[in-house]
Design a protein around this motif. Structure first.
Motif, PDB file in Angstrom:
ATOM      1  N   MET A 167       0.829  -1.214   0.000  1.00  0.00           N
ATOM      2  CA  MET A 167       0.000   0.000   0.000  1.00  0.00           C
ATOM      3  C   MET A 167       0.860   1.260   0.000  1.00  0.00           C
ATOM      4  O   MET A 167       0.526   2.262   0.629  1.00  0.00           O
ATOM      5  N   GLY A 168       1.983   1.233  -0.719  1.00  0.00           N
ATOM      6  CA  GLY A 168       2.917   2.347  -0.680  1.00  0.00           C
ATOM      7  C   GLY A 168       2.902   3.258  -1.888  1.00  0.00           C
ATOM      8  O   GLY A 168       3.651   4.236  -1.926  1.00  0.00           O
ATOM      9  N   LEU A 169       2.037   2.987  -2.872  1.00  0.00           N
ATOM     10  CA  LEU A 169       2.082   3.748  -4.114  1.00  0.00           C
ATOM     11  C   LEU A 169       1.811   5.237  -3.887  1.00  0.00           C
ATOM     12  O   LEU A 169       2.499   6.094  -4.442  1.00  0.00           O
ATOM     13  N   SER A 170       0.817   5.555  -3.074  1.00  0.00           N
ATOM     14  CA  SER A 170       0.455   6.960  -2.884  1.00  0.00           C
ATOM     15  C   SER A 170       1.501   7.725  -2.090  1.00  0.00           C
ATOM     16  O   SER A 170       1.541   8.961  -2.134  1.00  0.00           O
ATOM     17  N   ASN A 171       2.351   7.021  -1.352  1.00  0.00           N
ATOM     18  CA  ASN A 171       3.394   7.668  -0.557  1.00  0.00           C
ATOM     19  C   ASN A 171       4.795   7.351  -1.081  1.00  0.00           C
ATOM     20  O   ASN A 171       5.774   7.448  -0.336  1.00  0.00           O
ATOM     21  N   HIS A 216       5.250   8.910 -12.748  1.00  0.00           N
ATOM     22  CA  HIS A 216       5.068  10.355 -12.903  1.00  0.00           C
ATOM     23  C   HIS A 216       3.900  10.668 -13.832  1.00  0.00           C
ATOM     24  O   HIS A 216       3.240  11.700 -13.686  1.00  0.00           O
ATOM     25  N   ALA A 217       3.654   9.794 -14.793  1.00  0.00           N
ATOM     26  CA  ALA A 217       2.555  10.012 -15.728  1.00  0.00           C
ATOM     27  C   ALA A 217       1.207   9.603 -15.141  1.00  0.00           C
ATOM     28  O   ALA A 217       0.162   9.802 -15.767  1.00  0.00           O
ATOM     29  N   GLY A 218       1.238   9.034 -13.939  1.00  0.00           N
ATOM     30  CA  GLY A 218       0.003   8.606 -13.307  1.00  0.00           C
ATOM     31  C   GLY A 218      -0.597   7.362 -13.910  1.00  0.00           C
ATOM     32  O   GLY A 218      -1.789   7.075 -13.726  1.00  0.00           O
ATOM     33  N   GLU A 219       0.229   6.601 -14.621  1.00  0.00           N
ATOM     34  CA  GLU A 219      -0.280   5.419 -15.322  1.00  0.00           C
ATOM     35  C   GLU A 219      -0.300   4.170 -14.445  1.00  0.00           C
ATOM     36  O   GLU A 219      -0.915   3.175 -14.804  1.00  0.00           O
ATOM     37  N   ILE A 220       0.413   4.202 -13.327  1.00  0.00           N
ATOM     38  CA  ILE A 220       0.453   3.036 -12.441  1.00  0.00           C
ATOM     39  C   ILE A 220      -0.684   3.141 -11.428  1.00  0.00           C
ATOM     40  O   ILE A 220      -0.836   4.161 -10.757  1.00  0.00           O
ATOM     41  N   LYS A 221      -1.458   2.088 -11.320  1.00  0.00           N
ATOM     42  CA  LYS A 221      -2.615   2.075 -10.440  1.00  0.00           C
ATOM     43  C   LYS A 221      -2.487   0.956  -9.399  1.00  0.00           C
ATOM     44  O   LYS A 221      -1.826  -0.058  -9.645  1.00  0.00           O
ATOM     45  N   PRO A 222      -3.108   1.123  -8.245  1.00  0.00           N
ATOM     46  CA  PRO A 222      -3.124   0.029  -7.278  1.00  0.00           C
ATOM     47  C   PRO A 222      -4.011  -1.111  -7.767  1.00  0.00           C
ATOM     48  O   PRO A 222      -4.896  -0.878  -8.611  1.00  0.00           O
TER      49      PRO A 222
END
Length: 262
Positions: A167-171, A216-222
């Protein structure tokens, strides 16, 4: 009886035989967000199903209500399955549910599941330990409460270990900055494993100081797992292996395998 069952990280074939047997006999199932549709399809048609999943800043059912529901269904004489992605006891709140059931004197069992750290890295060709790179591995929650940076960063920044953040993607930026500030080399490689063990798995490679372009492009999602340490270097050597798993692999400027989206 209540069975706290780990459904594994995504691939339905990673479900354990014991877990499969409990699914077949379930009368009531409370399941999480990360439980795949393929696994839900294994449930008996007549089984009552209740979605109680949690996402960041969005909890469909409070944990206390889940605990009470498990007790209530069991007291009605039902065979209850609490179905969780990964393993119930690794960032799955299985311990809290077990406490509630024991306090109510409900018969309960725990059926371990393959946790995301071992499943996703195995499918990505990244060993968690390796004699040349890591002599220990640490599982860490990347969900920082209200942005508070309270982890033991000096210990986490020690070399010779693999760090796995759930659960570390947003941080991600905060985690990387904190590790660098506490002494971990900025060039330390990292991997973001997206949709791990599924046919949609993509592995994005970077370093503490240089994050993957797709991030950085916001393409990676949980759901995305964060792996940090020298073992990530082996992904480049073992990229062929990951491609045999049916996962998407690409290359970033000829240096690192990364997402095929880039």
């Amino acid at each position: 009886m209540v069975s706290l069952v780990g459904a594994g990280p995504g691939d339905p074939e990673l479900l354990t035989l014991k877990a499969y047997k409990r699914l077949q006999s379930a009368e009531v199932v409370l399941y999480d967000r990360l439980v795949s549709s393929e696994i839900l399809a294994m449930l008996p048609v007549q089984a009552a199903r209740f979605y109680v999943g949690k996402a960041r800043s969005s909890h469909s059912v409070p944990q206390s209500d889940i605990n009470q529901a498990l007790v209530a269904w069991a007291q009605q004489g039902k065979q209850v399955v609490r179905l969780k992605g990964g393993d119930p006891f690794i960032f799955g709140r299985g311990g809290e549910e077990l406490e509630a059931l024991v306090a109510a004197q409900i018969k309960v069992e725990v059926i371990p599941g393959i946790t995301a750290a071992s499943g996703c890295t195995a499918y990505a060709g990244i060993p968690l330990t390796h004699r040349d790179h890591a002599q220990s591995v640490r599982f860490v929650t990347g969900h920082l409460q209200q942005g508070e940076n309270t982890l033991d960063w000096p210990t986490l920044a020690q070399p010779g270990q693999t760090l796995v953040f759930y659960m570390g993607l947003s941080n991600l930026v905060t985690i990387c900055q904190a590790l660098i500030q506490h002494g971990l080399e900025p060039s330390t490689p990292l991997a973001l494993i997206e949709q791990g063990t599924t046919q949609q798995q993509k592995t994005h490679i970077g370093s503490l100081q240089q994050l993957p372009q797709a991030f950085h492009a916001g393409e990676i999602k949980p759901p995305t797992l964060l792996v940090i340490g020298g073992v990530v270097q082996l992904h480049e050597t073992l990229a062929w292996f990951e491609s045999q798993q049916g996962c998407a692999v690409g290359f970033d400027e000829g240096k690192h395998p990364t997402s095929a989206l880039e």
